[in-house]
Design a protein around this motif. Sequence first.
Motif, PDB file in Angstrom:
ATOM      1  N   ASP A   1       0.843  -1.179   0.000  1.00  0.00           N
ATOM      2  CA  ASP A   1       0.000   0.000   0.000  1.00  0.00           C
ATOM      3  C   ASP A   1       0.891   1.247   0.000  1.00  0.00           C
ATOM      4  O   ASP A   1       2.118   1.164   0.060  1.00  0.00           O
ATOM      5  CB  ASP A   1      -0.976   0.002   1.174  1.00  0.00           C
ATOM      6  CG  ASP A   1      -0.273  -0.015   2.525  1.00  0.00           C
ATOM      7  OD1 ASP A   1       0.970  -0.008   2.543  1.00  0.00           O
ATOM      8  OD2 ASP A   1      -0.967  -0.036   3.552  1.00  0.00           O
ATOM      9  N   GLU A   2       0.291   2.410  -0.084  1.00  0.00           N
ATOM     10  CA  GLU A   2       1.044   3.665  -0.190  1.00  0.00           C
ATOM     11  C   GLU A   2       1.977   3.868   1.002  1.00  0.00           C
ATOM     12  O   GLU A   2       3.120   4.281   0.852  1.00  0.00           O
ATOM     13  CB  GLU A   2       0.076   4.843  -0.309  1.00  0.00           C
ATOM     14  CG  GLU A   2       0.761   6.152  -0.578  1.00  0.00           C
ATOM     15  CD  GLU A   2      -0.235   7.292  -0.727  1.00  0.00           C
ATOM     16  OE1 GLU A   2       0.220   8.438  -0.730  1.00  0.00           O
ATOM     17  OE2 GLU A   2      -1.445   7.034  -0.850  1.00  0.00           O
ATOM     18  N   GLN A   3       1.504   3.557   2.183  1.00  0.00           N
ATOM     19  CA  GLN A   3       2.321   3.758   3.388  1.00  0.00           C
ATOM     20  C   GLN A   3       3.569   2.875   3.338  1.00  0.00           C
ATOM     21  O   GLN A   3       4.668   3.310   3.664  1.00  0.00           O
ATOM     22  CB  GLN A   3       1.496   3.445   4.629  1.00  0.00           C
ATOM     23  CG  GLN A   3       2.209   3.794   5.921  1.00  0.00           C
ATOM     24  CD  GLN A   3       1.303   3.585   7.136  1.00  0.00           C
ATOM     25  OE1 GLN A   3       0.162   3.166   6.989  1.00  0.00           O
ATOM     26  NE2 GLN A   3       1.811   3.888   8.294  1.00  0.00           N
TER      27      GLN A   3
ATOM     28  N   TRP B   1       9.888   3.081   2.260  1.00  0.00           N
ATOM     29  CA  TRP B   1      11.152   2.657   1.661  1.00  0.00           C
ATOM     30  C   TRP B   1      12.117   3.828   1.516  1.00  0.00           C
ATOM     31  O   TRP B   1      13.317   3.650   1.517  1.00  0.00           O
ATOM     32  CB  TRP B   1      10.913   2.030   0.278  1.00  0.00           C
ATOM     33  CG  TRP B   1      10.129   0.766   0.316  1.00  0.00           C
ATOM     34  CD1 TRP B   1       9.877  -0.012   1.400  1.00  0.00           C
ATOM     35  CD2 TRP B   1       9.472   0.144  -0.785  1.00  0.00           C
ATOM     36  NE1 TRP B   1       9.101  -1.096   1.048  1.00  0.00           N
ATOM     37  CE2 TRP B   1       8.845  -1.015  -0.298  1.00  0.00           C
ATOM     38  CE3 TRP B   1       9.345   0.455  -2.127  1.00  0.00           C
ATOM     39  CZ2 TRP B   1       8.125  -1.863  -1.090  1.00  0.00           C
ATOM     40  CZ3 TRP B   1       8.621  -0.396  -2.927  1.00  0.00           C
ATOM     41  CH2 TRP B   1       8.013  -1.557  -2.421  1.00  0.00           C
ATOM     42  N   GLY B   2      11.612   5.015   1.373  1.00  0.00           N
ATOM     43  CA  GLY B   2      12.456   6.201   1.200  1.00  0.00           C
ATOM     44  C   GLY B   2      13.007   6.720   2.521  1.00  0.00           C
ATOM     45  O   GLY B   2      13.825   7.635   2.540  1.00  0.00           O
ATOM     46  N   GLY B   3      12.589   6.163   3.604  1.00  0.00           N
ATOM     47  CA  GLY B   3      13.099   6.600   4.905  1.00  0.00           C
ATOM     48  C   GLY B   3      12.313   7.749   5.504  1.00  0.00           C
ATOM     49  O   GLY B   3      12.590   8.159   6.617  1.00  0.00           O
TER      50      GLY B   3
END
Length: 115
Positions: free
Chosen positions: A102-104, A109-111
């Motif tokens: 999902d979006e969250q 992943w980008g921190g």
Amino acid sequence: MSTKGFYKEFEVFSKRTHTSPLQYQFSLLAPNKEIALIMAQENFMRREPVVDIWVVERSHIRRMTQEEKESLHRIDNKDYRTTKGYGYLKKKWRQYEQGMLDEQEIMSWGGKKQE
């Protein structure tokens, strides 16, 4: 001399390579197994490369009786032993993956934390 008992039926099998399985090729009539092998070589090795030829007298091949064949039928459902029994897994896995990503999850992943 009667020819009825003179000739025997032989089944011929061959292997194309050392690792390939035996494959049935054809039947032939011959007076004995030595002549049957020579006939098989003459008929078969001219056409394609082989590494081995087997000649088996048909009367030496045992087949299952009807009673033995009936014992092969499965009483219970064993679809899971065949690949068709797993056909639903692709759809189930896709649903699982879509639920996880999902979006969250992707933003994590980008921190950066999503507000």
